[in-house]
Scaffold this motif. Structure first.
Motif, PDB file in Angstrom:
ATOM      1  N   SER A 152       0.876   6.291  -2.670  1.00  0.00           N
ATOM      2  CA  SER A 152       1.167   4.879  -2.906  1.00  0.00           C
ATOM      3  C   SER A 152       1.840   4.701  -4.255  1.00  0.00           C
ATOM      4  O   SER A 152       1.238   4.951  -5.303  1.00  0.00           O
ATOM      5  CB  SER A 152      -0.123   4.053  -2.854  1.00  0.00           C
ATOM      6  N   MET A 153       3.092   4.257  -4.234  1.00  0.00           N
ATOM      7  CA  MET A 153       3.786   3.962  -5.480  1.00  0.00           C
ATOM      8  C   MET A 153       3.264   2.676  -6.110  1.00  0.00           C
ATOM      9  O   MET A 153       3.131   2.577  -7.330  1.00  0.00           O
ATOM     10  CB  MET A 153       5.285   3.849  -5.220  1.00  0.00           C
ATOM     11  N   SER A 154       2.953   1.683  -5.254  1.00  0.00           N
ATOM     12  CA  SER A 154       2.399   0.438  -5.790  1.00  0.00           C
ATOM     13  C   SER A 154       1.043   0.697  -6.424  1.00  0.00           C
ATOM     14  O   SER A 154       0.713   0.135  -7.474  1.00  0.00           O
ATOM     15  CB  SER A 154       2.270  -0.604  -4.681  1.00  0.00           C
ATOM     16  N   GLY A 155       0.245   1.569  -5.809  1.00  0.00           N
ATOM     17  CA  GLY A 155      -1.037   1.929  -6.388  1.00  0.00           C
ATOM     18  C   GLY A 155      -0.875   2.643  -7.713  1.00  0.00           C
ATOM     19  O   GLY A 155      -1.630   2.399  -8.662  1.00  0.00           O
ATOM     20  N   ALA A 156       0.115   3.543  -7.793  1.00  0.00           N
ATOM     21  CA  ALA A 156       0.360   4.270  -9.029  1.00  0.00           C
ATOM     22  C   ALA A 156       0.764   3.328 -10.152  1.00  0.00           C
ATOM     23  O   ALA A 156       0.321   3.476 -11.303  1.00  0.00           O
ATOM     24  CB  ALA A 156       1.448   5.324  -8.805  1.00  0.00           C
ATOM     25  N   LEU A 192       1.267  -1.779  -0.393  1.00  0.00           N
ATOM     26  CA  LEU A 192       2.507  -2.507  -0.680  1.00  0.00           C
ATOM     27  C   LEU A 192       3.727  -1.600  -0.702  1.00  0.00           C
ATOM     28  O   LEU A 192       4.830  -2.009  -0.336  1.00  0.00           O
ATOM     29  CB  LEU A 192       2.379  -3.242  -2.030  1.00  0.00           C
ATOM     30  N   TRP A 193       3.556  -0.373  -1.156  1.00  0.00           N
ATOM     31  CA  TRP A 193       4.691   0.560  -1.272  1.00  0.00           C
ATOM     32  C   TRP A 193       4.166   1.979  -1.088  1.00  0.00           C
ATOM     33  O   TRP A 193       3.561   2.550  -1.990  1.00  0.00           O
ATOM     34  CB  TRP A 193       5.370   0.404  -2.636  1.00  0.00           C
ATOM     35  N   LEU A 194       4.373   2.528   0.086  1.00  0.00           N
ATOM     36  CA  LEU A 194       3.863   3.854   0.418  1.00  0.00           C
ATOM     37  C   LEU A 194       4.968   4.904   0.378  1.00  0.00           C
ATOM     38  O   LEU A 194       6.147   4.597   0.622  1.00  0.00           O
ATOM     39  CB  LEU A 194       3.214   3.846   1.812  1.00  0.00           C
TER      40      LEU A 194
END
Length: 340
Positions: free
Chosen positions: A74-78, A139-141
């Motif tokens: 997950s880029m949003s998580g990062a 949101l962004w995987l």
């Protein structure tokens, strides 16, 4: 478990002696400095990357099936988790690994903060906070495989990555020498990075020999800490694994080093160390680490060493969050001083 304990002892002792700390490095950089704290962090990080990438180039390590590379990221998580974690470690005066190391030296603030961090991380992983974490992460995987491998995206080999890491390590040692860092501290910082590489080698070797599925991983703290705590609370037996050995190993290693160097002493909350600030930081780090896919060591060091793109993004935003929070807190303190 024994492999985790050995890596933990090495990591804990060397982290305690070297004063390895991402928070301290980010504070130094935000104040315009580029000296001892940054050099210690850069030595540890570069040594970890060098160890891992040399092992891959030599054919004795394969991390392609690790969670950091093979699973969907997950880029949003990062990004969001990294910012939250960076903010939290400034408020709590330490990241997850630093709090564990400080706990072993008698720092009661670190013990309380670490327990709250662990509980919030567990709630974020499987409890009441997990829906919020999953929503933000979705949101962004990024799909697993080459799309998540930064070296593949850049078209670089492990050999080239190892050469770059060696140059960075040489620069970091030069910076440490210029900043009057003790040689033993610089050497201990390199061992911190070596412990990360050793963790990858141990778990890979065990996974190749075991009849059961063993996850390839290395040093990380929020996940193993929650597993250890929940195992102690909910069960009479702990499932023996790398993470279960790692946490007590770090504690024993740091405590032994603190006793040998006569640095162990009791520290409590006080007027200059308000509990509410530490608890807010622990909450942000607990949720942020689970959202970002790891803590400053789990994502920043272990994930960074295998060039997981989400790990590099996470640690970058940890730096951003920490520096922004430190500068904001400094501005608020100066305004309060002027008003007084």
């Amino acid at each position: 478990m024994l492999a985790g304990a050995l890596v933990g002892i090495i990591f804990g002792a060397s982290a305690q002696h070297s004063r390895f700390c991402l928070r301290a490095a980010s504070v130094e950089l935000s104040e315009g400095g580029f000296g001892p704290r940054i050099s210690i962090w850069l030595i540890a990080f570069s040594a970890g990357v060098l160890f891992v990438q040399l092992s891959i180039a030599a054919g004795i390590l394969d991390v392609s099936q690790s969670r950091q590379l093979a699973a969907t990221g997950s880029m949003s998580g990062a990004i969001i988790g990294g910012l939250m974690f960076g903010c939290g470690m400034i408020l709590a005066r330490g990241c997850a690994s630093r709090l564990l190391v400080l706990s072993a030296t008698g720092n009661l603030r670190a013990i309380i903060t670490g327990l709250v961090l662990t509980l919030v991380a567990q709630a974020s992983l499987r409890g009441a906070l997990s829906p919020a974490r999953e929503a933000l992460a979705g949101l962004w995987l990024v799909p697993g495989g080459e799309a998540r491998n930064l070296l593949s995206q850049l078209g670089l080999s492990s050999t080239i990555a190892a050469i770059i890491a060696a140059v960075a390590l040489a620069f970091a040692f030069w910076l440490a020498r210029r900043s009057d860092v003790r040689s033993s501290h610089a050497f201990a910082a390199a061992i911190v990075g070596g412990a990360v590489g050793l963790g990858w080698l141990f778990t890979y070797a065990i996974s190749q020999a075991s009849f059961e599925v063993v996850a390839i991983s290395s040093v990380t703290f929020t996940g193993p800490s929650t597993d250890t705590l929940m195992g102690l609370v909910n069960s009479t037996e702990l499932p023996l694994g790398f993470g279960v050995g790692l946490v007590p190993g770090v504690f024993v290693g740091a405590m032994t080093m603190a006793i040998l160097t006569r640095e162990a002493h009791i520290e409590r909350f006080g007027p200059d160390t308000p509990m509410e600030r530490y608890l807010a930081g622990a909450t942000l780090m607990g949720f942020g680490s689970m959202l970002a896919g790891g803590c400053a060591v789990g994502a920043g060091m272990s994930g960074g060493a295998v060039f997981a793109i989400t790990a590099w993004v996470a640690v970058f935003f940890m730096w951003v969050g920490a520096m922004a929070t430190h500068l904001l807190m400094g501005r608020i303190s100066r305004r309060a001083a002027v008003a007084a």
